[in-house]
Design an enzyme around this catalytic site. Structure first.
Site, PDB file in Angstrom:
ATOM      1  N   ASN A   7     -14.181  -5.806   0.507  1.00 58.66           N
ATOM      2  CA  ASN A   7     -12.812  -6.047   0.037  1.00 58.66           C
ATOM      3  C   ASN A   7     -12.039  -6.570   1.245  1.00 58.66           C
ATOM      4  OD1 ASN A   7     -10.121  -5.937  -0.687  1.00 58.66           O
ATOM      5  ND2 ASN A   7     -10.168  -3.822  -1.449  1.00 58.66           N
ATOM      6  N   ARG A  90     -14.479  -8.158  -3.846  1.00 52.77           N
ATOM      7  CA  ARG A  90     -13.230  -8.027  -4.558  1.00 52.77           C
ATOM      8  C   ARG A  90     -12.471  -9.319  -4.343  1.00 52.77           C
ATOM      9  NH1 ARG A  90      -7.580  -5.201  -3.063  1.00 52.77           N
ATOM     10  NH2 ARG A  90      -6.551  -5.543  -5.067  1.00 52.77           N
ATOM     11  N   HIS A 179      -5.162  -5.199  -9.735  1.00 53.40           N
ATOM     12  CA  HIS A 179      -5.803  -3.869  -9.731  1.00 53.40           C
ATOM     13  C   HIS A 179      -6.645  -3.653 -10.981  1.00 53.40           C
ATOM     14  CE1 HIS A 179      -2.230  -2.427  -7.090  1.00 53.40           C
ATOM     15  NE2 HIS A 179      -3.262  -2.710  -6.325  1.00 53.40           N
ATOM     16  N   ARG A 240       6.798  -3.649  -0.885  1.00 54.55           N
ATOM     17  CA  ARG A 240       7.165  -4.681  -1.851  1.00 54.55           C
ATOM     18  C   ARG A 240       8.278  -4.157  -2.772  1.00 54.55           C
ATOM     19  NH1 ARG A 240       1.028  -5.679  -3.887  1.00 54.55           N
ATOM     20  NH2 ARG A 240       0.119  -5.530  -1.818  1.00 54.55           N
ATOM     21  N   GLU A 385     -12.980   1.409  -7.100  1.00 53.91           N
ATOM     22  CA  GLU A 385     -13.136  -0.043  -7.299  1.00 53.91           C
ATOM     23  C   GLU A 385     -14.473  -0.524  -6.762  1.00 53.91           C
ATOM     24  OE1 GLU A 385      -9.233   0.124  -5.377  1.00 53.91           O
ATOM     25  OE2 GLU A 385      -8.763  -1.712  -6.449  1.00 53.91           O
TER      26      GLU A 385
HETATM   27  C1  LIG Z   1      -3.147  -6.722  -5.687  1.00 60.03           C
HETATM   28  C2  LIG Z   1      -2.783  -5.686  -4.674  1.00 60.03           C
HETATM   29  O1  LIG Z   1      -1.643  -5.283  -4.513  1.00 60.03           O
HETATM   30  O2  LIG Z   1      -3.836  -5.201  -3.965  1.00 60.03           O
HETATM   31  P1  LIG Z   1      -3.672  -4.032  -2.868  1.00 60.03           P
HETATM   32  O3  LIG Z   1      -3.116  -2.818  -3.586  1.00 60.03           O
HETATM   33  O4  LIG Z   1      -5.066  -3.829  -2.373  1.00 60.03           O
HETATM   34  O5  LIG Z   1      -2.703  -4.594  -1.850  1.00 60.03           O
HETATM   35 MG   LIG Z   2      -6.493   0.101  -2.769  1.00 56.87          MG
END
Ligand SMILES: CC(=O)OP(=O)(O)O
Ligand SMILES: [Mg+2]
Ligand SMILES: Nc1ncnc2c1ncn2[C@@H]1O[C@H](COP(=O)(O)OP(=O)(O)O)[C@@H](O)[C@H]1O
Length: 406
Positions: A7, A90, A179, A240, A385
């Site tokens: 990943n 991934r 996800h 975010r 995952e």
């Molecule tokens: C799509 C995403 O946010 O992946 P991660 O949670 O691994 O940053």
């Molecule tokens: Mg994760």
């Protein structure tokens, strides 16, 4: 069959090496700070742990050292690279093209390059990892398992944004969701634990990691999810923002003299609970600790974080016209009794949900955390995952498939 799962993030690589006959993890690790000073690999085999600190200029460099560890006689999983039968990757964004996992060939690589504009933070490092493994393990099959694929059967009423339709036609602007591998694993596992028929069930999966998203999984398919065109939309996350009024983007560009790229970076890397606490932390452990000590800023950040989760859960109960179970997963979901309890007790009592405090006082274990008379079951289901990626990789390679639908 032995499968290496990777990943690849922008400056890190999480990996696991599995024996798929037993689904046992032979070894695993994390290469971090790739391309920046202080790069290292933390590698584990059973209860052994080694830390390799060495410069790693790029993902190919890092994966070269990862492979050395995978065949190390003390901490490796096998003795020779020839014992690695396949590699599962991934890949965050598969666009509309990929509705399942695929064997990677030139055509797939071209599509991945094409879709990079859809996930500029995630797909490029995923592609770097694929190219590196093709070079380091020539002839060994590589499989791509996409975050987006599990959400690909979402109805148009869920995936279309109310903007001029031409932009969907021209640029494929729509909700994709992410996800998906985690939501697929956790929803299936939830049904197994509860003895539900997965294909006749209504399950909400709550993936609370650094990136966080919620999915409505109805009759075995994701019918809606909180992340959208990119992984920015939806929940309040570590760094975010999640949902905001899109006018804020142009407002900040004008008032602060910022470019679109700069605002994008602010929303992705300087917002979330990090932004709400003025840069204090993006780590929910820090936020919770301070909130529970009475710090008003962290308490408010936690309230905002939980409120957004609750609103999405409520919306997805409506989307499915009911719910059988809610499953928390990933870092916060698996390890924070406080967040689970406050979300459920402050906002979901109307569903007849009753949290059992003793059962809820767990971290990282699989468990039903509601009382026997709770009308909706709430669970903690650790995600995996990597195992899902390894299972898809095994199935595609063993059956000689080009694509695996789910
Ligand atoms: C799509 C995403 O946010 O992946 P991660 O949670 O691994 O940053
Ligand atoms: Mg994760
Ligand atoms: N015991 C805990 N309590 C609260 N949050 C936790 C706990 N353990 C881990 N976390 C949080 O989980 C998040 C990381 O989630 P994880 O799924 O491991 O990351 P990623 O999204 O990178 O895969 C971090 O915000 C971290 O603070």
């Amino acid at each position: 069959m032995r499968v290496l799962v990777v990943n690849c993030g922008s400056s890190s690589i999480k990996y696991q090496f599995l024996d798929m006959d037993t689904e046992q993890v032979l070894c695993k690790g994390l290469a971090e700070r790739i391309g920046i000073p202080g790069s290292r690999i933390v590698h584990k085999k059973d209860d052994q742990k080694v830390v390799v600190e060495r410069p790693m200029k790029d993902h190919e460099d890092a994966l070269k050292y990862v492979l050395e560890l995978v065949v190390d006689e003390k901490v490796g999983g096998v003795k020779d690279l020839s014992e690695i039968d396949a590699v599962g990757h991934r890949v965050v964004h598969g666009g509309e093209k990929f509705s399942g996992s695929v064997l990677i060939d030139d055509e797939v690589m071209r599509a991945l390059e094409e879709y990079s504009y859809l996930a500029p933070l995630h797909n490029p490092p995923n592609i770097m990892g694929i190219r590196a493994m093709m070079k380091l393990l020539p002839g060994v099959p590589n499989v791509a398992v996409f975050d987006t694929a599990f959400h690909s059967k979402m109805p148009a009423k869920a995936y279309l944004y109310a903007i001029p339709y031409e932009y969907y036609k021209k640029y494929k602007i729509r909700r994709y969701g992410f996800h998906g591998t985690s939501h697929r694993y956790v929803s299936r596992r939830t049904a197994e634990i509860l003895g539900l028929d997965y294909h006749k069930s209504k399950i909400i999966t709550v993936h609370l990691g650094n990136g966080a998203s919620i999915a409505a999984v109805m009759n075995g398919h994701s019918i809606d999810t909180s992340m959208g065109f990119t992984p920015l939309e939806g929940l309040v996350m570590g760094t975010r923002s999640g949902d905001i009024d899109p006018s804020i983007v142009t407002f900040l560009m004008e008032k602060e003299g910022l470019t679109a790229e700069e605002v994008y970076t602010i929303l992705n890397k300087k917002s979330g609970v990090l932004g709400l606490t003025d840069g204090f932390s993006s780590d929910m452990r820090d936020i919770e600790d301070k909130a529970l000590e009475g710090d008003p800023v962290c308490r408010l950040a936690l309230d905002i974080y939980e409120y957004r989760i609750a609103k999405y859960i409520g919306a997805y109960v409506a989307a499915m016209n009911g719910v059988d179970a809610i499953a928390f997963t990933a870092g916060v979901g698996e390890n924070s009794p406080v967040t689970r309890k406050e979300v459920c007790e402050n906002y979901l009592g109307y569903l007849g949900i009753k949290i059992d405090d003793e059962k809820n006082n767990i971290k990282g274990e699989e468990r039903i955390i509601t009382t026997p008379d709770s009308k909706v079951k709430v669970l903690v289901v650790p995600t995996n995952e990597e195992l899902m990626i390894a299972r898809d990789t095994k199935e595609i390679v063993e059956k000689g498939l080009k694509q695996l639908e789910y």
